[in-house]
Design a protein around this motif. Structure first.
Motif, mmCIF file in Angstrom:
data_model
loop_
_atom_site.group_PDB
_atom_site.id
_atom_site.type_symbol
_atom_site.label_atom_id
_atom_site.label_comp_id
_atom_site.label_asym_id
_atom_site.label_seq_id
_atom_site.Cartn_x
_atom_site.Cartn_y
_atom_site.Cartn_z
ATOM 1 N N ILE A 1 17.105 81.036 103.320
ATOM 2 C CA ILE A 1 15.822 80.385 103.604
ATOM 3 C C ILE A 1 15.930 79.649 104.933
ATOM 4 N N GLU A 2 14.788 79.362 105.519
ATOM 5 C CA GLU A 2 14.752 78.722 106.830
ATOM 6 C C GLU A 2 15.242 77.273 106.758
ATOM 7 N N ARG A 3 15.797 76.805 107.859
ATOM 8 C CA ARG A 3 16.278 75.429 107.934
ATOM 9 C C ARG A 3 15.182 74.502 108.455
ATOM 10 N N VAL A 4 15.261 73.245 108.070
ATOM 11 C CA VAL A 4 14.278 72.249 108.502
ATOM 12 C C VAL A 4 14.472 71.937 109.977
ATOM 13 N N CYS A 5 13.366 71.986 110.721
ATOM 14 C CA CYS A 5 13.445 71.741 112.155
ATOM 15 C C CYS A 5 12.359 70.804 112.662
ATOM 16 N N LEU A 6 11.426 70.408 111.790
ATOM 17 C CA LEU A 6 10.329 69.541 112.212
ATOM 18 C C LEU A 6 10.148 68.391 111.237
ATOM 19 N N SER A 7 9.636 67.295 111.754
ATOM 20 C CA SER A 7 9.363 66.127 110.921
ATOM 21 C C SER A 7 7.935 66.201 110.413
ATOM 22 N N TYR B 1 4.666 71.181 102.466
ATOM 23 C CA TYR B 1 5.707 70.358 103.094
ATOM 24 C C TYR B 1 6.857 71.240 103.570
ATOM 25 N N ALA B 2 7.330 72.117 102.694
ATOM 26 C CA ALA B 2 8.440 72.996 103.056
ATOM 27 C C ALA B 2 8.039 73.940 104.190
ATOM 28 N N PHE B 3 6.812 74.448 104.131
ATOM 29 C CA PHE B 3 6.323 75.364 105.161
ATOM 30 C C PHE B 3 6.292 74.690 106.533
ATOM 31 N N LEU B 4 5.749 73.478 106.589
ATOM 32 C CA LEU B 4 5.630 72.766 107.868
ATOM 33 C C LEU B 4 6.989 72.313 108.389
ATOM 34 N N ALA B 5 7.820 71.769 107.505
ATOM 35 C CA ALA B 5 9.109 71.214 107.927
ATOM 36 C C ALA B 5 10.034 72.282 108.492
ATOM 37 N N THR B 6 9.875 73.508 108.030
ATOM 38 C CA THR B 6 10.724 74.600 108.520
ATOM 39 C C THR B 6 10.062 75.382 109.652
ATOM 40 N N GLY B 7 8.988 74.825 110.216
ATOM 41 C CA GLY B 7 8.332 75.487 111.331
ATOM 42 C C GLY B 7 7.604 76.752 110.936
ATOM 43 N N GLY B 8 7.025 76.745 109.735
ATOM 44 C CA GLY B 8 6.306 77.922 109.254
ATOM 45 C C GLY B 8 7.177 78.876 108.474
ATOM 46 N N GLY B 9 8.109 78.325 107.691
ATOM 47 C CA GLY B 9 9.031 79.163 106.927
ATOM 48 C C GLY B 9 8.411 79.705 105.650
ATOM 49 N N ILE B 10 8.107 80.990 105.626
ATOM 50 C CA ILE B 10 7.503 81.613 104.446
ATOM 51 C C ILE B 10 8.488 81.608 103.273
ATOM 52 N N ALA C 1 3.183 68.774 117.716
ATOM 53 C CA ALA C 1 3.041 69.422 119.022
ATOM 54 C C ALA C 1 3.969 70.629 119.140
ATOM 55 N N VAL C 2 5.221 70.454 118.688
ATOM 56 C CA VAL C 2 6.173 71.569 118.725
ATOM 57 C C VAL C 2 5.702 72.700 117.816
ATOM 58 N N LEU C 3 5.179 72.333 116.647
ATOM 59 C CA LEU C 3 4.714 73.342 115.693
ATOM 60 C C LEU C 3 3.556 74.150 116.267
ATOM 61 N N ILE C 4 2.605 73.473 116.894
ATOM 62 C CA ILE C 4 1.448 74.160 117.472
ATOM 63 C C ILE C 4 1.886 75.160 118.538
ATOM 64 N N ASN C 5 2.874 74.782 119.322
ATOM 65 C CA ASN C 5 3.345 75.666 120.393
ATOM 66 C C ASN C 5 4.231 76.803 119.905
#
Length: 450
Positions: free
Chosen positions: A393-399, A409-418, A41-45
């Motif tokens: 690199i981006e830090r992990v912010c989502l489960s 996995y890395a892309f999603l966990a970091t909230g879209g971290g390229i 939900a957080v990622l979608i928003n």
């Protein structure tokens, strides 16, 4: 090696089977799907942040997506999902941990959960409305208030979310130990006639233990607040959470955690479960704190924690980061038995499942493959921590689900971290290079044996 087999492994096994740690671990496993739902939900928003000026710099897409989720109501739906999941983590943990604790003590799980939740909510400090002449307490650092047009007496949100998880864990364990033991005392049971419905009879059976437990625990918590001037949340934050976080979020801790996980695996013990029973209660609140910061629009170094986010980067293909072994064997492997096992392990490995490799190659008690199995995740965890600490690199912010394939996995966990996704791909190359010489050694050993 003999010392490890005789001293360390049995000790680790005992820690991994300690009932309080097992209950905590299993409670977190139960609420993991809800945590992931909230993260989605957080990622979608917030996924449009990928296209911000400090990202891919396609502002038109960012603004278009933001407008779309607002006008369609998707943003409101996701906010509601998040409010009922991540923002209720402490409550969910109290309920699930109460059940798991009772299960370990052969008690009534539902009743224990209800009693634990009653104690938690009873001790949670209520927010108060501002008056015309409100005075801050001396040296106050955090005061929960609502606007004057809202009735006082409600519970502050930060007592229900991840901020309350440590209090919830400690309080629930205490409640379960007291309540289940009192419930076993026949003198405290009220026995009703056989014709009474089982649900009613069961409620009366635990009535007196529930009354004693709730009054006792709430009274102790209330008097602690009264005499110390600090409620349980302040005490736990000051003397438990803060010290643990200061120690946990370090490079040394990351190295130690992944060294122990993989060391245990090479002896045939489930390292992730054993070590996770200790680290999960510490790392989960850290992740949720990052999630809240990400939801508030913060990125990079503004996300406060790092150590909790190594899973996506140090466990690629499963414990030991064996995706490197899969690729190395496919390219350089000449041992038919290994190639056969690797062949059937490709699909599971893409989803972070590597038991076929661990026990089929095998890795367990294999002197050739033990070193890269342990060293790979440790090196990657250390490197990842440093890169995140330097804001490279981006830090992990989502489960994200742990079975998510690498890179994604890395892309999603970091909230879209390229950058995190690209780095994850580079890690796979590094792992392949690490495993390659050991695969060649295995080829030579098996050739000599033949």
């Amino acid at each position: 090696m003999k010392f490890l087999e005789e001293k360390f492994v049995p000790l680790a096994a005992r820690i991994g089977s300690q009932r309080h740690l097992v209950a905590i671990r299993d409670a977190f496993v139960v609420i993991m799907p809800v945590t992931i739902v909230g993260a989605i939900a957080v990622l979608i928003n917030n996924i449009q942040g990928v296209f911000a000026e400090n990202g891919l710099n396609v502002v038109s897409i960012q603004e278009g997506y933001t407008n779309f989720i607002k006008t369609t109501g998707i943003q409101d739906v996701m906010n509601a999902v998040n409010k009922g999941s991540i923002n209720m983590m402490a409550i969910l943990l109290v309920v699930t941990l109460g059940y798991q604790m009772a299960k370990g003590l052969n008690g009534d799980g539902i009743a224990t959960s209800v009693v634990a939740l009653t104690c938690y909510l009873g001790l949670a400090p209520a927010v108060q409305t501002l008056t015309n002449s409100y005075k801050w307490a001396e040296e106050a650092t955090n005061v929960d208030v609502l606007t004057a047009d809202v009735a006082s007496g409600g519970l502050a949100a930060n007592k229900l979310d991840s901020n309350g998880m440590f209090v919830g864990m400690i309080l629930t364990i205490i409640v379960a130990e007291i309540f289940v033991r009192l419930s076993r005392n026949d003198k405290l049971k009220i026995t009703l006639p056989d014709g009474v419905p089982p649900a009613v009879a069961g409620s009366f059976t635990v009535l007196i233990p529930a009354i004693i437990t709730v009054i006792l625990v709430v009274a102790v918590g209330t008097y602690i607040d009264r005499f110390s001037g600090m409620n349980l949340w302040v005490i736990i934050q000051k003397f438990v959470s803060a010290p643990l976080n200061s120690v946990a979020d370090t490079l040394g801790t990351v190295i130690l955690v992944y060294f122990l996980i993989n060391l245990l695996w090479v002896f045939g013990l489930h390292g992730a479960n054993i070590v996770g029973s200790v680290t999960t209660p510490i790392f989960t609140p850290m992740l949720l704190e990052n999630t809240a910061a990400y939801e508030a629009g913060k990125t990079g170094a503004d996300l406060p924690n790092i150590a909790h986010g190594m899973q996506a980067f140090a466990v690629i293909g499963g414990s030991g980061s064996t995706i490197g072994l899969i690729i190395a064997v496919l390219i350089f492997g000449k041992v038919q038995a290994e190639r056969t096992v690797i062949g059937i392990s490709i699909a599971p490995g893409l989803f972070q499942i590597n038991e076929p490799i661990t026990f089929g190659v095998p890795i367990v008690m294999n002197p050739v493959y033990m070193l890269p199995f342990i060293a790979g995740p440790v090196i990657l965890a250390a490197l990842t921590y440093i890169l995140m600490d330097l804001n490279i690199i981006e830090r992990v912010c989502l489960s994200a689900p742990w079975v998510t394939p690498p890179i994604l996995y890395a892309f999603l966990a970091t909230g879209g971290g390229i950058k995190a996704a690209i780095y994850n791909a580079i890690e796979i190359v590094l792992l392949t290079l690490l495993w390659m010489p050991f695969v060649m050694v295995s080829n030579k050993q098996n050739a000599n044996a033949e």
